[in-house]
Scaffold this active site. Structure first.
Site, PDB file in Angstrom:
ATOM      1  CG  LEU A 147     -19.570   0.386  -0.320  1.00 14.70           C
ATOM      2  CD1 LEU A 147     -19.567   1.817   0.101  1.00 14.70           C
ATOM      3  CD2 LEU A 147     -21.072  -0.278  -0.170  1.00 14.70           C
ATOM      4  N   GLY A 148     -18.324  -2.923  -3.674  1.00 11.61           N
ATOM      5  CA  GLY A 148     -18.132  -3.392  -5.295  1.00 11.61           C
ATOM      6  C   GLY A 148     -17.303  -1.877  -5.717  1.00 11.61           C
ATOM      7  N   GLY A 149     -17.910  -2.460  -6.920  1.00 12.69           N
ATOM      8  CA  GLY A 149     -17.393  -1.098  -8.124  1.00 12.69           C
ATOM      9  C   GLY A 149     -15.612  -0.455  -8.339  1.00 12.69           C
TER      10      GLY A 149
ATOM     11  CE1 TYR B 122      -3.115  -2.562   0.278  1.00 16.89           C
ATOM     12  CE2 TYR B 122      -3.832  -2.077   2.518  1.00 16.89           C
ATOM     13  CZ  TYR B 122      -4.382  -3.344   1.152  1.00 16.89           C
ATOM     14  OH  TYR B 122      -5.206  -3.846   1.353  1.00 16.89           O
TER      15      TYR B 122
ATOM     16  CG  PHE C 228     -12.863  -4.786  -3.675  1.00 17.74           C
ATOM     17  CD1 PHE C 228     -12.299  -3.216  -3.115  1.00 17.74           C
ATOM     18  CD2 PHE C 228     -13.204  -4.977  -4.810  1.00 17.74           C
ATOM     19  CE1 PHE C 228     -11.320  -3.441  -4.425  1.00 17.74           C
ATOM     20  CE2 PHE C 228     -11.065  -5.775  -5.915  1.00 17.74           C
ATOM     21  CZ  PHE C 228     -10.727  -4.183  -5.551  1.00 17.74           C
TER      22      PHE C 228
ATOM     23  N   PRO D 187     -13.491  -1.308 -12.930  1.00 19.14           N
ATOM     24  CG  PRO D 187     -12.557  -0.496 -15.138  1.00 19.14           C
ATOM     25  CD  PRO D 187     -12.327  -1.010 -14.168  1.00 19.14           C
TER      26      PRO D 187
END
Length: 285
Positions: A199-201, A42, A197, A204
Site C-alpha cells: 500500500l506504499g507509504g 523482526y 509495502f 516518508p
C-alpha cells in the site's frame, strides 16, 4: 497455496503481549493462511519465536524467511546490512535456531539493490554470484529448501534465474509500479511475485495508495476500505501475485484476508490502472 498470507514484521508491536501475538497467528491459520513471511531481524528474533510457539506441523504453513540484514539493537535503525556470504550463512543458522527447525523451506536473499531502504556500502557491496553460491550451497546441504530474491533489479533477477528462483519480493503497489517488467518476467518463469509495502507509504516520500482519489471512489462504490481496494488490485493485476500483509490487530487481519472475496470488474480495473505510478526509491542510511 493461499494467495493471501501473513507478514510477521508487525508482530513485534505485541512484544509485551506475547500471548496475544500467538493467538493472532493461530487466528490467521484458522482463517486459511498457509504461508508466513518472517526474518530474524523482526523484533530481534521475537517474530520467529512467536511463529515457533504458535505454528504446528499439522497446520501445513509454509514459513518463508530472509537474509541480507541482521538485527542492530543499538543502531539508529533496528537493522544493519549483512550481505557477505559468511553473514548470509550465519543468518540462515540464526533463523534455523530461532524457528526451531533443521530446514528453512524458502529463504529470500535481500539484495538491497532497489526500492526503499538501506543500501550496502564498502565491504558490504557483494557480487550477486558470490551470494548465490552460498545460497545454493546451503540448499545443497539441506538447510534451505528454495531460494527467493528481495530488493533485486531486473538484471539481477535475470542473472539469478539459473540458480532456480521461486519468488521475488520487491516494493510494489498500485501507486508505485516501477517493476512492471520484472513482474511479467516472473509470471513467464513461474516465479511468485510477493510485493512488500503493497500500500506504499511505509517511509516518508513513498506514495500512498490510500491517498489516491480513484481508490477512494472505488472503495465507496464497493463498500470496502481503500486499503482493501489496493490489495485487491494487486491480486487482480497478475496471477502470480501472493500477498503478505502484516498487522498486529485481529480485526485488521480479517479485513486483509477478506480481500480475496473482492471482485473488480473491467471498468473498475481500468479506473485503478489509470492511477499514476511514482517512484518508490527512498534511501535510508
Amino acid at each position: 497455496m493461499s494467495r493471501i498470507g501473513y507478514g510477521a514484521a508487525q508482530l513485534p508491536r505485541l512484544h509485551d503481549r506475547r500471548t496475544e501475538a500467538v493467538a493472532l497467528l493461530r487466528r490467521a491459520v484458522e482463517l486459511g493462511v498457509n504461508h508466513v513471511d518472517t526474518a530474524e531481524f523482526y523484533g530481534f528474533g521475537f517474530a520467529n519465536a512467536v511463529i515457533r510457539e504458535a505454528l504446528r506441523p499439522e497446520d501445513g504453513v509454509l514459513v518463508v524467511t530472509k537474509v541480507g540484514a541482521d538485527p542492530d539493537p543499538g543502531g539508529r535503525l533496528p537493522l544493519r546490512t549483512a550481505q557477505r556470504p559468511e553473514q548470509l550463512r550465519a543468518s540462515v543458522e540464526d533463523n534455523l535456531r530461532s524457528l526451531g527447525t533443521d530446514r528453512l523451506p524458502v529463504v529470500n536473499l535481500r539484495r538491497l539493490d532497489s526500492g526503499p531502504g538501506l543500501r550496502p556500502e564498502g565491504y558490504q557491496v557483494v557480487d550477486l554470484d558470490d551470494q548465490l553460491a552460498v545460497m545454493t550451497a546451503l540448499r545443497d546441504e539441506g538447510k534451505i529448501g528454495a531460494i527467493g530474491l528481495s530488493g533485486v533489479t531486473l538484471d539481477g533477477l535475470r542473472r539469478a534465474l539459473p540458480a532456480g528462483i521461486v519468488c521475488v519480493q520487491n516494493a510494489y503497489s498500485l501507486a508505485s509500479r516501477d517493476d512492471e517488467d520484472m513482474l511479467r518476467l516472473c509470471a513467464a518463469e513461474g516465479i511468485a511475485w510477493v510485493p512488500f509495502f503493497p500500500l506504499g507509504g511505509a517511509f516518508p516520500g513513498l506514495p500512498k495508495v490510500t491517498e489516491e482519489p480513484a481508490v477512494h471512489t472505488v472503495a465507496e462504490s464497493l463498500g470496502v476500505t481503500p486499503s482493501q481496494v489496493g490489495l485487491a488490485w494487486l491480486l487482480h493485476h497478475a496471477p502470480n501475485v501472493l500477498l503478505i500483509p502484516g498487522t498486529a490487530d485481529a480485526a485488521h487481519l480479517e479485513a486483509n484476508l477478506a480481500v480475496g472475496e473482492i471482485t473488480l470488474d473491467a471498468a473498475t480495473l481500468a479506473t485503478l490502472d489509470a492511477v499514476e505510478s511514482r517512484s518508490n526509491d527512498v534511501l535510508l542510511g
